[in-house]
Design a protein around this motif. Structure first.
Motif, PDB file in Angstrom:
ATOM      1  N   GLY A 130      29.857  68.243  79.340  1.00  0.00           N
ATOM      2  CA  GLY A 130      29.644  66.822  79.068  1.00  0.00           C
ATOM      3  C   GLY A 130      30.055  66.450  77.663  1.00  0.00           C
ATOM      4  O   GLY A 130      29.223  66.398  76.749  1.00  0.00           O
ATOM      5  N   GLN A 132      32.110  63.508  76.629  1.00  0.00           N
ATOM      6  CA  GLN A 132      32.003  62.052  76.507  1.00  0.00           C
ATOM      7  C   GLN A 132      32.962  61.466  75.471  1.00  0.00           C
ATOM      8  O   GLN A 132      33.580  60.438  75.714  1.00  0.00           O
ATOM      9  CB  GLN A 132      30.579  61.581  76.225  1.00  0.00           C
ATOM     10  CG  GLN A 132      29.478  62.259  77.034  1.00  0.00           C
ATOM     11  CD  GLN A 132      29.736  62.354  78.532  1.00  0.00           C
ATOM     12  OE1 GLN A 132      30.661  61.756  79.057  1.00  0.00           O
ATOM     13  NE2 GLN A 132      28.931  63.145  79.234  1.00  0.00           N
ATOM     14  N   SER A 133      33.111  62.085  74.308  1.00  0.00           N
ATOM     15  CA  SER A 133      34.091  61.639  73.309  1.00  0.00           C
ATOM     16  C   SER A 133      34.296  62.760  72.303  1.00  0.00           C
ATOM     17  O   SER A 133      33.439  63.644  72.154  1.00  0.00           O
ATOM     18  CB  SER A 133      33.598  60.381  72.586  1.00  0.00           C
ATOM     19  OG  SER A 133      34.485  60.015  71.539  1.00  0.00           O
ATOM     20  N   ARG A 144      24.538  60.623  71.976  1.00  0.00           N
ATOM     21  CA  ARG A 144      24.758  62.048  72.202  1.00  0.00           C
ATOM     22  C   ARG A 144      24.379  62.841  70.955  1.00  0.00           C
ATOM     23  O   ARG A 144      24.711  62.449  69.832  1.00  0.00           O
ATOM     24  CB  ARG A 144      26.221  62.316  72.563  1.00  0.00           C
ATOM     25  CG  ARG A 144      26.720  61.564  73.786  1.00  0.00           C
ATOM     26  CD  ARG A 144      26.054  62.053  75.050  1.00  0.00           C
ATOM     27  NE  ARG A 144      26.520  63.388  75.409  1.00  0.00           N
ATOM     28  CZ  ARG A 144      26.054  64.088  76.448  1.00  0.00           C
ATOM     29  NH1 ARG A 144      25.082  63.573  77.201  1.00  0.00           N
ATOM     30  NH2 ARG A 144      26.522  65.294  76.729  1.00  0.00           N
ATOM     31  N   ASP A 168      33.869  65.897  80.958  1.00  0.00           N
ATOM     32  CA  ASP A 168      33.630  64.474  81.209  1.00  0.00           C
ATOM     33  C   ASP A 168      33.942  63.688  79.950  1.00  0.00           C
ATOM     34  O   ASP A 168      33.542  64.082  78.842  1.00  0.00           O
ATOM     35  CB  ASP A 168      32.166  64.223  81.571  1.00  0.00           C
ATOM     36  CG  ASP A 168      31.808  64.666  82.978  1.00  0.00           C
ATOM     37  OD1 ASP A 168      32.714  65.138  83.693  1.00  0.00           O
ATOM     38  OD2 ASP A 168      30.634  64.531  83.352  1.00  0.00           O
ATOM     39  N   ILE A 170      33.900  59.423  78.597  1.00  0.00           N
ATOM     40  CA  ILE A 170      33.556  58.034  78.884  1.00  0.00           C
ATOM     41  C   ILE A 170      34.585  57.164  78.180  1.00  0.00           C
ATOM     42  O   ILE A 170      34.866  57.357  76.987  1.00  0.00           O
ATOM     43  CB  ILE A 170      32.132  57.688  78.413  1.00  0.00           C
ATOM     44  CG1 ILE A 170      31.114  58.514  79.187  1.00  0.00           C
ATOM     45  CG2 ILE A 170      31.850  56.202  78.591  1.00  0.00           C
ATOM     46  CD1 ILE A 170      29.671  58.269  78.785  1.00  0.00           C
TER      47      ILE A 170
END
Length: 382
Positions: A130, A132-133, A144, A168, A170
């Motif tokens: 995970g 995300q960025s 996060r 993953d 976003i």
């Protein structure tokens, strides 16, 4: 077990895919709308006891021969190795060891060398990180706890195990440099990416703060992601999922191809063959939804929605249109006992006239324009 109906449809009733929802997180992200809780003393042991009891009941009701196992959350990697070992043991003892893809979602801060190696020893051959960025400012805005450096270290350790590694991201986050995030993701060497547009769900901290995602920002992020990852050799096999050759997720495709999936744990969803009582009432499939954590822990049974042939066929198309391969109407018609092309002729023709779908023989797929408004396209079959 294969069941043949009087109308000639042939239904394979064996459940080959298992999803386990692990609701525990160290912190709860402000965009998250899933059923998650922070860990409390004794709560994990109670969860594991309830999970085992639920699995035993499911084994009595269904013929489960697992090909895939997916531990999602929440943060499954937040559990200790001994706790994860018990989940694997329950699945193996009750249903048998999965013969194929076995996935666990991994938080970057849980990816110590020893922990990652232990996940491999437990049989996890697909690790979904995970991230995300890769921008620390964006990560902070998303709530996060990890940094970009921690994410890169986690990916490196996961790759070293020889497992298939996914991450993953976003997209469409305010202040995000999406091009930089995508470039870092490609350079990380992962085999698979899931890139989800930020959505603000009711009841989340983001919703209460009034966070918004403009439609043009979301659309631009989707198109840019497809362009960048496509040029980097990733196949966009589903609207939000990209894979190197041979690295598509088997478990995720089970959802989009409308296969049988057993959902275990709080708020887990399932798609299951009907039990005798449902079948005698004309159902060909049952959609299940487990209760949230508090009620599930107390033994609440899942909600179950019986689907007749037309509903199941519509669901089949609704899910399958997410795939770049599209959905084979002939295969779906045989499976559900409904001539899908005839039953949904008006909807298909309307979408074709609008340039949103195309029919190649018996395969229906969304066009590029249809992919941009996929929710509208798929909703025609609900």
């Amino acid at each position: 077990m294969v069941h043949a109906r009087e109308d000639g449809a042939v239904i394979d009733r064996v459940v080959r895919h298992i999803y386990v929802h692990v609701p525990f997180c160290a912190t709860v992200c402000p965009f998250c709308s899933f059923d998650v809780v922070e860990r409390r003393a004794g709560q994990v042991d109670a969860y594991l006891d309830r999970l085992e009891a639920e699995a035993v009941v499911a084994a009595e009701q269904f013929d489960v021969v697992p090909t895939t196992l997916y531990l999602g959350g929440g943060t499954p990697s937040h559990l200790r190795i001994g706790e994860l070992a018990r989940i694997v043991d329950v699945i193996t003892r009750v249903f048998g060891r999965p013969s194929g893809e076995t996935t666990i979602e991994v938080h970057p801060l849980d990816a110590g060398e020893g922990k990652v190696a232990a996940l491999g020893d437990l049989g996890f051959n697909r690790l979904s990180v995970g991230v995300q960025s890769f921008d620390d400012r964006v990560l902070a805005s998303l709530g996060r706890a990890h940094t970009a450096a921690a994410a890169l270290t986690a990916i490196e350790r996961c790759l070293a195990t020889g497992a298939t590694v996914s991450l993953d991201l976003i997209s469409a986050v305010g202040g995000q440099n999406l091009g930089s995030d995508l470039a870092a993701a490609v350079a990380s060497g992962v085999h698979h990416m899931s890139v989800y547009t930020l959505t603000v769900e009711d009841g989340t901290p983001f919703a209460r703060r009034g966070v918004q995602v403009p439609d043009d920002r979301a659309a631009g992020a989707i198109e840019r992601t497809a362009r960048v990852l496509g040029s980097a050799g990733f196949d966009r096999y589903e609207v939000s999922n990209y894979a190197r050759p041979g690295r598509r997720s088997t478990h995720n495709q089970a959802y989009w191809r409308n296969r049988w999936v057993l959902g275990l744990g709080p708020s887990a969803g399932g798609h299951l063959p009907p039990l005798d009582a449902d079948r005698s009432a004309g159902a060909v499939a049952v959609r299940t939804a487990n209760a949230p954590m508090a009620a599930w822990s107390g033994g609440a049974p899942p909600e179950a929605e019986a689907l007749g042939p037309r509903e199941a066929a519509g669901d089949h198309v609704f899910c399958g249109l997410r795939l770049s391969d599209g959905v084979d109407l002939a295969e779906g018609s045989l499976r559900w006992g409904v001539d899908i092309g005839r039953e949904f002729a008006a909807e298909i023709e309307s979408l074709r006239c609008d340039g949103l779908v195309e029919l190649d023989g018996t395969v229906l797929r969304a066009t590029d324009a249809g992919y941009r408004v996929l929710d509208r396209v798929a909703a025609e079959f609900c």
